[in-house]
Design a protein around this motif. Structure first.
Motif, short mmCIF file in Angstrom:
data_model
loop_
_atom_site.label_atom_id
_atom_site.label_comp_id
_atom_site.label_asym_id
_atom_site.label_seq_id
_atom_site.Cartn_x
_atom_site.Cartn_y
_atom_site.Cartn_z
N MET A 1 55.44 -17.41 -24.92
CA MET A 1 57.00 -17.71 -25.18
C MET A 1 56.87 -16.55 -26.30
O MET A 1 55.96 -16.42 -26.90
CB MET A 1 57.25 -19.02 -25.57
CG MET A 1 56.44 -19.22 -26.95
SD MET A 1 57.60 -20.64 -27.72
CE MET A 1 56.55 -21.15 -28.93
N LYS A 2 58.16 -15.47 -26.02
CA LYS A 2 58.93 -14.73 -27.14
C LYS A 2 59.16 -15.79 -28.41
O LYS A 2 59.89 -17.07 -28.18
CB LYS A 2 59.75 -14.58 -27.05
CG LYS A 2 59.51 -13.12 -25.69
CD LYS A 2 59.02 -11.81 -26.30
CE LYS A 2 57.79 -11.08 -25.15
NZ LYS A 2 57.61 -10.18 -26.30
N ALA A 3 59.11 -15.36 -30.04
CA ALA A 3 59.36 -16.26 -30.61
C ALA A 3 59.46 -15.42 -32.07
O ALA A 3 59.01 -14.18 -32.23
CB ALA A 3 58.83 -17.65 -31.15
N CYS A 4 60.50 -15.91 -33.09
CA CYS A 4 60.82 -14.86 -34.00
C CYS A 4 59.38 -15.76 -35.59
O CYS A 4 59.88 -16.63 -35.38
CB CYS A 4 62.47 -15.29 -34.78
SG CYS A 4 63.54 -14.08 -33.57
N PHE A 19 59.65 -11.30 -33.80
CA PHE A 19 59.89 -10.93 -32.67
C PHE A 19 58.84 -10.73 -32.17
O PHE A 19 58.56 -9.28 -31.70
CB PHE A 19 61.20 -10.36 -32.11
CG PHE A 19 61.76 -11.35 -30.51
CD1 PHE A 19 61.70 -12.08 -30.37
CD2 PHE A 19 61.81 -10.31 -29.53
CE1 PHE A 19 62.44 -12.29 -29.18
CE2 PHE A 19 62.06 -10.37 -28.67
CZ PHE A 19 62.43 -11.87 -28.24
N THR A 20 58.37 -11.61 -31.60
CA THR A 20 56.52 -11.47 -30.88
C THR A 20 56.46 -12.45 -29.98
O THR A 20 57.14 -13.39 -28.92
CB THR A 20 55.91 -11.36 -31.70
OG1 THR A 20 54.12 -10.71 -30.98
CG2 THR A 20 55.88 -12.69 -32.31
N ASP A 21 55.11 -12.48 -29.14
CA ASP A 21 54.83 -13.67 -28.01
C ASP A 21 53.99 -14.41 -28.99
O ASP A 21 53.53 -13.66 -29.81
CB ASP A 21 53.83 -12.74 -27.11
CG ASP A 21 55.02 -11.97 -26.14
OD1 ASP A 21 55.74 -12.69 -25.37
OD2 ASP A 21 53.91 -10.90 -26.01
N ALA A 124 62.61 -19.64 -31.38
CA ALA A 124 62.32 -19.56 -30.14
C ALA A 124 62.37 -20.16 -29.12
O ALA A 124 63.44 -21.15 -28.66
CB ALA A 124 60.35 -20.49 -30.45
N GLU A 125 61.35 -19.80 -27.49
CA GLU A 125 62.47 -20.21 -26.29
C GLU A 125 61.45 -21.39 -25.57
O GLU A 125 61.99 -22.11 -25.08
CB GLU A 125 61.67 -19.70 -25.24
CG GLU A 125 61.70 -17.87 -25.60
CD GLU A 125 61.05 -16.83 -23.93
OE1 GLU A 125 61.57 -15.93 -23.42
OE2 GLU A 125 59.26 -17.22 -24.37
N TYR A 126 60.55 -22.03 -26.64
CA TYR A 126 59.90 -23.51 -26.52
C TYR A 126 59.76 -24.55 -27.80
O TYR A 126 59.43 -23.73 -29.11
CB TYR A 126 58.94 -23.97 -25.48
CG TYR A 126 58.83 -23.80 -23.94
CD1 TYR A 126 59.68 -24.44 -23.74
CD2 TYR A 126 58.58 -22.37 -23.53
CE1 TYR A 126 59.88 -23.81 -22.05
CE2 TYR A 126 58.79 -21.53 -22.60
CZ TYR A 126 59.89 -23.11 -21.45
OH TYR A 126 59.80 -22.42 -20.43
#
Length: 333
Positions: A1-4, A19-21, A124-126
């Motif tokens: 997912m993408k997250a900060c 901002f990364t995986d 984050a996406e999740y």
């Protein structure tokens, strides 16, 4: 997912969030996995990122005003169905066994876990959350409108309760950001008059638009003595000015998790049974009661939306009082 991700505390001007995986979390027993649609940006996030709150997890994904869709249930998680929309707030979990939890004061739990601080949060996406600490979001609130309700709204609501303000009373707000712009709608719904003291002219204008009786500078004395006041700004130097504005027996509530040093002041400002009290976190009952009132009014949040990848920019704007209302990260539709 993408997250900060925050790897180490630093001033927000250095843009420390990356901002990364990242690995998507998986729900454990009693938890649900939520696909985040929006996450509010809170001043407490700034306190975490800049190290004003001592680090508890590194790296950490900040954010504690997440709204999203339940995508997966952990073992024995049955409170929400797949596809339900839920909100996740600051209080991520309590021990349920300490003297405070047993007394119904879980906001004072001896062993609390906080979203976006002790565990990964909503930038984050999740995200995963114990199902018992998630909130069902009332219909009628778009995701971005709902996100600020989950901290700014809940903490503002608890602050209002602790102020003891009643219909016809005069209530002062010091600072007029995300929490105050929601709390004024509740206060007006309860029949209180609101006097807003804030340094930003744009925020003064928003206060008047939302029904304030008066709006002025942070240290301007309101035209009438106040029955109660809430300091939302994390600035200890405001406390003496707010005390000076209170009537005899008035209550001053400090609504932040962090505040700069409070200067010494004359006992005369506290005398005549004036009270200073802080707000610590919230209970789930606060959250449920507030969301019910929010739907009843209904509250309308003023939001400025940023993409998830621009969290640093949103936080820089927040620090510089450039957000009228609340900042919200759009994560997914």
């Amino acid at each position: 997912m993408k997250a900060c991700l925050l790897h180490a505390p630093a001033t927000i001007e250095t843009n420390p969030l990356k901002f990364t995986d990242a690995a998507a979390p998986q729900p454990k027993r009693g938890q649900v996995l939520v696909r985040v649609r929006a996450c509010g940006v809170c001043r407490t996030d700034l306190h975490v990122i800049e190290g004003e709150l001592p680090p508890r997890k590194s790296p950490v994904i900040p954010g504690h005003q997440a709204v999203g869709i339940v995508e997966k249930q952990g073992e024995n998680a049955r409170r929400f169905a797949i596809g339900d929309r839920v909100g996740i707030a600051w209080l991520h979990r309590t021990d349920g066994t300490c003297e405070y939890c047993r007394a119904g004061a879980e906001n004072l739990c001896d062993n609390p876990v906080f979203t976006g601080y002790s565990v990964d949060g909503g930038y984050a996406e999740y995200i995963v959350v114990p199902e018992d600490f998630a909130y069902r979001i009332p219909e009628g609130f778009p995701d971005e409108q709902a996100a600020p309700l989950l901290c700014a709204g809940i903490i503002g609501f608890r602050s209002l309760r602790l102020s003891g303000i009643k219909a016809g009373g005069r209530l002062g707000f010091y600072g007029f950001g995300a929490a105050a712009h929601v709390a004024i709608q509740v206060a007006r719904h309860w029949g209180a008059e609101v006097f807003a003291s804030t340094r930003d002219v744009g925020h003064q204008k928003l206060a008047m638009q939302l029904g304030a009786k008066w709006a002025g500078g942070t240290f301007d004395e309101p035209p009438k003595k106040l029955d109660a006041a809430i300091v939302f700004a994390p600035a200890g130097e405001i406390v003496p000015a707010a005390l000076k504005a209170l009537k005899k027996g008035g209550a001053l509530v400090l609504g932040g998790i962090h505040m700069s040093l409070i200067p010494s002041f004359s006992y005369d400002l506290l005398y005549q049974e004036r009270i200073i009290r802080s707000v610590a976190n919230n209970t789930r009952r606060d959250g449920e009661d507030f969301l019910s009132v929010a739907a009843e009014i209904p509250i309308r949040t003023h939001v400025q939306i940023f993409p998830l990848g621009e969290a640093n920019r949103a936080l820089n704007a927040l620090k510089n009082d450039a957000i009228p209302g609340a900042a919200v990260l759009r994560v997914a539709r």
